[in-house]
Motif scaffolding. Structure first.
Motif, short mmCIF file in Angstrom:
data_model
loop_
_atom_site.label_atom_id
_atom_site.label_comp_id
_atom_site.label_asym_id
_atom_site.label_seq_id
_atom_site.Cartn_x
_atom_site.Cartn_y
_atom_site.Cartn_z
N THR A 199 -8.46 9.65 10.02
CA THR A 199 -7.98 9.27 11.36
C THR A 199 -7.99 7.75 11.56
OG1 THR A 199 -10.23 9.53 12.25
CG2 THR A 199 -8.76 11.43 12.40
N SER A 200 -8.58 7.02 10.60
CA SER A 200 -8.60 5.55 10.69
C SER A 200 -7.26 4.92 10.32
CB SER A 200 -9.67 4.98 9.75
OG SER A 200 -10.95 5.42 10.09
N PHE A 201 -6.43 5.65 9.59
CA PHE A 201 -5.18 5.07 9.09
C PHE A 201 -4.13 5.00 10.19
CE2 PHE A 201 -6.86 7.28 5.15
CZ PHE A 201 -7.41 6.13 4.62
N PRO A 202 -3.34 3.91 10.20
CA PRO A 202 -3.41 2.75 9.30
C PRO A 202 -4.63 1.87 9.61
CG PRO A 202 -1.76 2.38 10.99
CD PRO A 202 -2.25 3.79 11.17
N LEU A 203 -5.25 1.38 8.54
CA LEU A 203 -6.46 0.57 8.68
C LEU A 203 -6.18 -0.85 8.21
CD1 LEU A 203 -9.50 0.58 9.39
CD2 LEU A 203 -9.95 1.17 7.00
N GLY A 204 -6.37 -1.82 9.11
CA GLY A 204 -6.05 -3.20 8.82
C GLY A 204 -4.77 -3.60 9.53
N THR A 205 -4.61 -4.89 9.71
CA THR A 205 -3.44 -5.38 10.44
C THR A 205 -2.58 -6.34 9.63
OG1 THR A 205 -4.75 -7.19 11.39
CG2 THR A 205 -4.62 -5.16 12.66
N GLY A 206 -2.99 -6.64 8.38
CA GLY A 206 -2.20 -7.56 7.57
C GLY A 206 -2.53 -9.01 7.83
N PRO A 207 -1.63 -9.95 7.58
CA PRO A 207 -0.18 -9.79 7.54
C PRO A 207 0.39 -9.24 6.23
CG PRO A 207 -0.74 -12.08 7.18
CD PRO A 207 -2.04 -11.37 7.48
#
Length: 279
Positions: A199-207
């Motif tokens: 349920t964490s996905f997507p995890l992170g914002t990039g860039p």
């Protein structure tokens, strides 16, 4: 300030420190750290030293910390039941040898985040096979999420003392989550205690595209059945990176600002300090 007043203040300080240490501690903890270069790691080290000092006083164990890795020797380690690596690992052969002997002779260890990092041709080269492949089992660092973000974590081994009385899933503090070279699920010596929930996905914002994870299995807390040890991937606070050149160095999230996560870390310390290996 007069010399007399200065001496009195110093006496009061050392008396306070002495009073904070229990007379007959249940066990003794020593934390090693470097606390340089990365603002997030420095923030975590400062926070960790404060938090561990406070919980030690409340739970009747003693807590010391040092940035002098020369103390990682057999004589010094013999005074302590638990060793912590807050942000890095030892680099000198004699320090590594002393730590390995300590663990093989029944010592206990807790490591956080960057203490497991190794990458070929980097400042933390992949040059300690026992530690990264045998002890941790993870091998070298492979990649990470970015920016530091929270994740929903799920308990993978309900009976282990580290995760005792934890909910099945909970929200962790923001962190830079690591991916590893080795598949820990295939290692019979490794018991995975927590992993990132889907349920964490997507995890992170990039860039960068590879800094956001959309699927996969990622262990974040585990132990090796052959040793008294626990590794936590947590330990990278979110910082005001956009203004880091303005010398603000502002911490935007704190690792120990989470009741459930703190309970797990305290569970771990008590198990490491007083319990037995769990097969």
């Amino acid at each position: 300030m007069t010399k007399k007043v200065s001496s009195l203040l110093l006496l009061m300080f050392f008396t306070t420190v002495a009073l904070a240490q229990p007379k007959n501690p249940k066990f003794k903890v020593i934390a090693f750290y470097t606390g340089k270069s990365d603002l997030a790691h420095i923030s975590f080290v400062n926070e960790a030293n404060k938090w561990f000092t406070e919980v030690a006083e409340k739970n009747s164990f003693s807590y010391d910390s040092t940035s002098n890795w020369e103390n990682l020797n057999s004589e010094f380690l013999s005074k302590y039941q638990v060793v912590l690596f807050l942000d890095t690992r030892p680099e000198k052969p004699e320090q590594r040898e002393a730590f390995q002997k300590y663990m093989e002779n029944g010592g206990a260890w807790m490591g956080f985040h960057f203490s497991a990092f190794a990458l070929e041709k980097s400042a933390y080269d992949m040059n300690w096979n026992w530690y990264h492949n045998t002890f941790l089992g993870s091998g070298s660092y492979s990649s990470n999420t970015w920016r530091p973000t929270s994740a929903i974590l799920k308990v993978e081994s309900k009976s282990h003392p580290v995760v005792k009385n934890l909910p099945k899933t909970f929200k962790a503090q923001p962190n830079e989550w690591y991916r590893w070279q080795n598949d820990l699920k295939k290692n019979p010596d490794i018991k995975i205690l927590l992993a990132i929930d889907s349920t964490s996905f997507p995890l992170g914002t990039g860039p960068k595209a590879n800094e956001t994870w959309h699927s996969g299995y990622y262990p974040v807390v585990w132990t090796n059945k052959n040793y008294k040890m626990v590794y936590f991937n947590m330990g990278h606070n979110d910082m005001d990176y956009e203004h880091k050149f303005d010398d603000t160095n502002k911490t935007l999230s704190f690792t120990f600002d989470n009741e459930i996560q703190n309970k797990m870390i305290l569970n771990s310390l008590i198990w490491l300090g007083t319990g037995k290996k769990v097969k």
